[in-house]
Design an enzyme around this catalytic site. Structure first.
Site, mmCIF file in Angstrom:
data_model
loop_
_atom_site.group_PDB
_atom_site.id
_atom_site.type_symbol
_atom_site.label_atom_id
_atom_site.label_comp_id
_atom_site.label_asym_id
_atom_site.label_seq_id
_atom_site.Cartn_x
_atom_site.Cartn_y
_atom_site.Cartn_z
ATOM 1 N N THR A 38 70.744 57.276 86.058
ATOM 2 C CA THR A 38 71.779 57.672 85.098
ATOM 3 C C THR A 38 71.649 59.159 84.803
ATOM 4 O O THR A 38 70.541 59.665 84.624
ATOM 5 C CB THR A 38 71.748 56.894 83.761
ATOM 6 O OG1 THR A 38 72.564 57.595 82.802
ATOM 7 C CG2 THR A 38 70.365 56.754 83.169
ATOM 8 N N ASP A 41 72.466 60.273 82.144
ATOM 9 C CA ASP A 41 72.186 60.349 80.703
ATOM 10 C C ASP A 41 70.694 60.391 80.380
ATOM 11 O O ASP A 41 70.313 60.756 79.268
ATOM 12 C CB ASP A 41 72.800 59.153 79.983
ATOM 13 C CG ASP A 41 74.294 59.042 80.201
ATOM 14 O OD1 ASP A 41 74.907 60.063 80.552
ATOM 15 O OD2 ASP A 41 74.847 57.938 80.033
HETATM 16 O O1 F6P Z 1 76.513 56.445 81.748
HETATM 17 C C1 F6P Z 1 76.953 57.594 82.379
HETATM 18 C C2 F6P Z 1 78.199 58.082 81.766
HETATM 19 O O2 F6P Z 1 78.412 59.209 82.520
HETATM 20 C C3 F6P Z 1 78.194 58.372 80.263
HETATM 21 O O3 F6P Z 1 77.595 59.562 79.911
HETATM 22 C C4 F6P Z 1 79.662 58.323 79.928
HETATM 23 O O4 F6P Z 1 79.886 57.994 78.597
HETATM 24 C C5 F6P Z 1 80.139 57.239 80.830
HETATM 25 O O5 F6P Z 1 79.297 57.231 81.956
HETATM 26 C C6 F6P Z 1 81.579 57.369 81.256
HETATM 27 O O6 F6P Z 1 81.861 56.422 82.231
HETATM 28 P P1 F6P Z 1 83.300 56.088 82.847
HETATM 29 O O7 F6P Z 1 84.241 57.164 82.469
HETATM 30 O O8 F6P Z 1 83.042 56.020 84.313
HETATM 31 O O9 F6P Z 1 83.665 54.771 82.275
#
Ligand code: F6P
Length: 381
Positions: free
Chosen positions: A160, A162
């Site tokens: 991730t 994150d």
């Molecule tokens: O978990 C990774 C991440 O990039 C988060 O930081 C973000 O909130 C989320 O994915 C957004 O995901 P998507 O737009 O693909 O649903």
């Protein structure tokens, strides 16, 4: 945690030998996914195993009717050749339809979630898959933990941007995201300075402020707002005003998407049954509020999915390759129900259940936080 290079804790069992393994990538993509796929595939082929790639999380085997050309890919040396530096994932991924909380429409039109992990275990058996390498974040690794509890020989690989997964010092994808965000912040300094403006940069990270903090400090931001510290806008404005008064009439502010004002909630863009809420909007709110408070032009830049795209950095490539090779080593030594984890200088195995128990947020007494405070960064507290 046991080092991945030494003997596993779990004694060799009388399980049938592994002949075929599968790999899947779940959740949001992150730079380094293809490097893990390559390392897993080559390490497994070198052991004489067959390697399958499941398309789009588990959708390729759970909903095969949606894949007329096959929901499963045979992974060969040729298929994984030259992909280490490629962003995305050759298998596809999804953050919808988790087998743990599978959204199902009822007759009355309501959508409810149900556990479909038994269907998944059956599907893995139908494909004669003896071992599984599940690459993903908290959601995917919780599914992996549930599969392990049902006897599936699964090893998790922590992914991730994150960096909010516990029990590993870092996840792959994080370094690439921070590197890109830092470059963006660097670029915003000169335009902020030229126009005497406040530039606000919103970055991903969900409920953890790792990307905002590391990129903000590295990029010389003047304020950094993270979910771990609910902010008081008046305090941010006061810190920036003081900076202007000292003769530096511009500022760069980094805002994590999960940041929230003191006494308030984080900004949610969208909610959907069976999916994590989509965060976003706080950057624009902070921009408007700072413009009003400082009576100075402010602009907002949302980096969003740019942080997930592009090539992995060298650090992420190497980590991904190490994680992939260690995952196959785990399976070949009868070690499963674990996640590979970085505990420098070694890669270790930690029980999946431990890794998914809690989210890893920024410790407020961490050295990076202390450094930021020493440098005079405002956190709005
Ligand atoms: O978990 C990774 C991440 O990039 C988060 O930081 C973000 O909130 C989320 O994915 C957004 O995901 P998507 O737009 O693909 O649903």
């Amino acid at each position: 945690m046991s080092p991945a290079s030494r003997k596993p804790r779990r004694p060799p069992t009388k399980e049938r030998p592994i002949r075929r393994i599968a790999i899947n990538t779940g959740g949001g993509d992150a730079p380094g996914l293809n490097a893990v796929i390559r390392a897993v595939t080559i390490s497994a082929l070198n052991r004489g195993w067959e390697v399958l790639g499941i398309r789009d999380g588990y959708s390729g085997i759970m909903d095969p009717e949606n894949y007329p050309e096959g929901g499963v890919l045979q992974l060969t040396r040729n298929r994984v050749s030259g992909i280490t530096n490629h962003g995305g994932t050759i298998l596809g991924t999804t953050n919808r339809g988790s087998p743990l909380h599978y959204p199902t429409r009822m007759r009355d039109g309501r959508i409810v979630v149900r556990d479909r992990t038994d269907d998944l275990v059956q599907a893995l058996r139908r494909h004669r898959i003896d071992g599984l390498v599940a690459i993903g974040g908290d959601g995917s690794l919780s599914i992996a933990a549930a599969l392990a509890a049902k006897g599936v020989r699964v090893v998790g690989v922590p992914k991730t941007i994150d960096n909010d997964l516990d029990k590993t010092v870092v996840t792959f994808g994080f370094d690439s995201a921070v590197t890109f965000a830092t470059e963006a912040i660097d670029r915003l300094h000169s335009t902020a300075q030229a126009h005497h403006r406040v530039m606000v940069v919103e970055v991903m990270g969900r409920y953890a402020g790792w990307i905002a903090l590391n990129a903000g400090v590295s990029g010389g931001a003047h304020a950094i707002l993270i979910p771990e510290i609910p902010y008081d806008l008046k305090l941010v404005a006061a810190a920036l005003r003081e900076r202007f008064r000292q003769g530096r009439p511009y500022a760069v502010v980094v805002v994590a998407e999960g940041a929230r004002p003191r006494g308030g909630m984080h900004s949610v863009l969208e909610r959907e049954v069976g999916r994590s809420e989509r965060l976003g909007g706080v950057g624009l709110k902070v921009t408007k509020d700072l413009q009003a408070a400082l009576k100075r032009e402010a602009r907002c830049v949302v980096l969003g999915h740019l942080l997930r795209g592009g090539s992995p950095t060298t650090g992420d490539r190497l980590l991904s390759l190490r994680f992939g090779a260690a995952a196959v080593r785990a399976l070949s030594t009868g070690h499963w129900g674990v996640m590979v984890a970085l505990d420098p200088p070694v890669v270790r195995y930690v029980p999946l259940a431990d890794a998914t128990r809690r989210m890893k947020t920024v410790p407020l007494d961490s050295d990076t936080m202390l450094t930021a405070r020493e440098l005079g960064v405002s956190f709005g507290d």
